[in-house]
Design a protein around this motif. Sequence first.
Motif, PDB file in Angstrom:
ATOM      1  N   THR A  52       0.853  -1.184   0.000  1.00 24.24           N
ATOM      2  CA  THR A  52       0.000   0.000   0.000  1.00 24.24           C
ATOM      3  C   THR A  52       0.890   1.235   0.000  1.00 24.24           C
ATOM      4  O   THR A  52       2.065   1.180   0.384  1.00 24.24           O
ATOM      5  CB  THR A  52      -0.911   0.043   1.238  1.00 24.24           C
ATOM      6  OG1 THR A  52      -0.084   0.215   2.418  1.00 24.24           O
ATOM      7  CG2 THR A  52      -1.723  -1.234   1.371  1.00 24.24           C
ATOM      8  N   MET A  53       0.322   2.351  -0.418  1.00 21.57           N
ATOM      9  CA  MET A  53       1.076   3.605  -0.405  1.00 21.57           C
ATOM     10  C   MET A  53       1.498   3.960   1.020  1.00 21.57           C
ATOM     11  O   MET A  53       2.575   4.507   1.240  1.00 21.57           O
ATOM     12  CB  MET A  53       0.237   4.718  -1.017  1.00 21.57           C
ATOM     13  CG  MET A  53       0.102   4.636  -2.534  1.00 21.57           C
ATOM     14  SD  MET A  53       1.643   5.029  -3.395  1.00 21.57           S
ATOM     15  CE  MET A  53       1.431   6.786  -3.701  1.00 21.57           C
ATOM     16  N   TYR A  68       1.354  11.670  -1.842  1.00 22.16           N
ATOM     17  CA  TYR A  68       0.453  12.041  -2.931  1.00 22.16           C
ATOM     18  C   TYR A  68       0.776  13.412  -3.520  1.00 22.16           C
ATOM     19  O   TYR A  68       0.184  13.800  -4.532  1.00 22.16           O
ATOM     20  CB  TYR A  68      -0.998  11.988  -2.448  1.00 22.16           C
ATOM     21  CG  TYR A  68      -1.439  10.573  -2.150  1.00 22.16           C
ATOM     22  CD1 TYR A  68      -1.821   9.710  -3.166  1.00 22.16           C
ATOM     23  CD2 TYR A  68      -1.426  10.080  -0.837  1.00 22.16           C
ATOM     24  CE1 TYR A  68      -2.200   8.408  -2.898  1.00 22.16           C
ATOM     25  CE2 TYR A  68      -1.807   8.770  -0.561  1.00 22.16           C
ATOM     26  CZ  TYR A  68      -2.199   7.940  -1.595  1.00 22.16           C
ATOM     27  OH  TYR A  68      -2.561   6.648  -1.330  1.00 22.16           O
ATOM     28  N   ASP A  72       0.368  10.129  -7.927  1.00 22.90           N
ATOM     29  CA  ASP A  72      -1.087   9.999  -7.799  1.00 22.90           C
ATOM     30  C   ASP A  72      -1.491   8.664  -7.188  1.00 22.90           C
ATOM     31  O   ASP A  72      -2.482   8.576  -6.462  1.00 22.90           O
ATOM     32  CB  ASP A  72      -1.760  10.152  -9.167  1.00 22.90           C
ATOM     33  CG  ASP A  72      -1.636  11.559  -9.717  1.00 22.90           C
ATOM     34  OD1 ASP A  72      -1.489  12.493  -8.904  1.00 22.90           O
ATOM     35  OD2 ASP A  72      -1.672  11.725 -10.947  1.00 22.90           O
ATOM     36  N   ASP A  73      -0.731   7.624  -7.514  1.00 24.02           N
ATOM     37  CA  ASP A  73      -1.073   6.299  -7.017  1.00 24.02           C
ATOM     38  C   ASP A  73       0.160   5.400  -7.051  1.00 24.02           C
ATOM     39  O   ASP A  73       1.253   5.832  -7.444  1.00 24.02           O
ATOM     40  CB  ASP A  73      -2.212   5.680  -7.853  1.00 24.02           C
ATOM     41  CG  ASP A  73      -1.916   5.686  -9.346  1.00 24.02           C
ATOM     42  OD1 ASP A  73      -0.751   5.438  -9.717  1.00 24.02           O
ATOM     43  OD2 ASP A  73      -2.840   5.949 -10.134  1.00 24.02           O
ATOM     44  N   LYS A  74      -0.033   4.168  -6.641  1.00 29.95           N
ATOM     45  CA  LYS A  74       1.068   3.218  -6.518  1.00 29.95           C
ATOM     46  C   LYS A  74       1.714   2.907  -7.869  1.00 29.95           C
ATOM     47  O   LYS A  74       2.935   2.746  -7.969  1.00 29.95           O
ATOM     48  CB  LYS A  74       0.520   1.943  -5.862  1.00 29.95           C
ATOM     49  CG  LYS A  74       1.554   0.957  -5.400  1.00 29.95           C
ATOM     50  CD  LYS A  74       0.913  -0.138  -4.569  1.00 29.95           C
ATOM     51  CE  LYS A  74      -0.061  -0.983  -5.387  1.00 29.95           C
ATOM     52  NZ  LYS A  74      -0.486  -2.193  -4.642  1.00 29.95           N
ATOM     53  N   GLU A  75       0.910   2.812  -8.913  1.00 26.64           N
ATOM     54  CA  GLU A  75       1.456   2.468 -10.221  1.00 26.64           C
ATOM     55  C   GLU A  75       2.273   3.605 -10.819  1.00 26.64           C
ATOM     56  O   GLU A  75       3.270   3.363 -11.502  1.00 26.64           O
ATOM     57  CB  GLU A  75       0.328   2.040 -11.168  1.00 26.64           C
ATOM     58  CG  GLU A  75      -0.280   0.706 -10.775  1.00 26.64           C
ATOM     59  CD  GLU A  75      -1.152   0.086 -11.862  1.00 26.64           C
ATOM     60  OE1 GLU A  75      -1.177   0.612 -12.997  1.00 26.64           O
ATOM     61  OE2 GLU A  75      -1.814  -0.927 -11.573  1.00 26.64           O
TER      62      GLU A  75
END
Length: 255
Positions: A52-53, A68, A72-75
């Motif tokens: 998880t982030m 963040y 924007d996200d993990k990918e």
Amino acid sequence: MTLRQALSESAIMALMPKILGNNLAEHRQHIRERLFHALGELLHERTFDSLTMAEIAAAADVGRTAVYNHFDDKESLLLAYIHHETARYSVRLRERLAALDDPLHKLRVYIREQLILGATYHLAPTTNLRHQVSSTTIRELSSHGHDIEDVLSGILEEAMTSGIMPKQNLLVCISMVNGTLAGRRMPDDEAAREYLIHALQAFILRGLGVSSTLVPFPNPQRFLGRPLAITASPLPADERSGSLAMGLCPVHQPA
């Protein structure tokens, strides 16, 4: 300024994140590098989809919400991490090759660097990302090796022009070379590692059409201090559990 105002300003400053480096740009780069290091370490222990982030942020000692501000996200973090590591590796590889003129020597160095440094700059050999990220991310990740392929393509063209190897399709050659090298794990034992590097150099270069007189297979007596039967492992006893096993680049593993 009143005492109350001074205390209020002190409280506000205490809540603000500490700036790393001399300016905001350096601060952002420090944070990104912390996140990249943390993600790389975690990916050697766990699967990407299990992370998880918040866990990545904690491992990087970065505030969960601050992550963040960068990704924007993990990918998107994964994409930036792989591009970052590939760029570092490309710089190191080009520096090693810059001082060389002989294309055969360059090919030997390319193979060695891929085996030694590739393990440092790539994910764990057991990491398969194809089932852990979106198809869009996979397409973007698949381009991460283009710069390295350009380096190899240039060396192969030099070798063909010089007559060291016969002229042949570059894309097939690149696929064959990198397919042999991708994700291969080198043993910790220095003698065994050097023996395997020389063996792989000879195997690949002969496969490309280089004369066997220029690339003889290594003498095990010279590297290992002992003869080696054709069915025997070159590894010391404590490393024979799987160091010769091959894992492909996590982006290019088959589905």
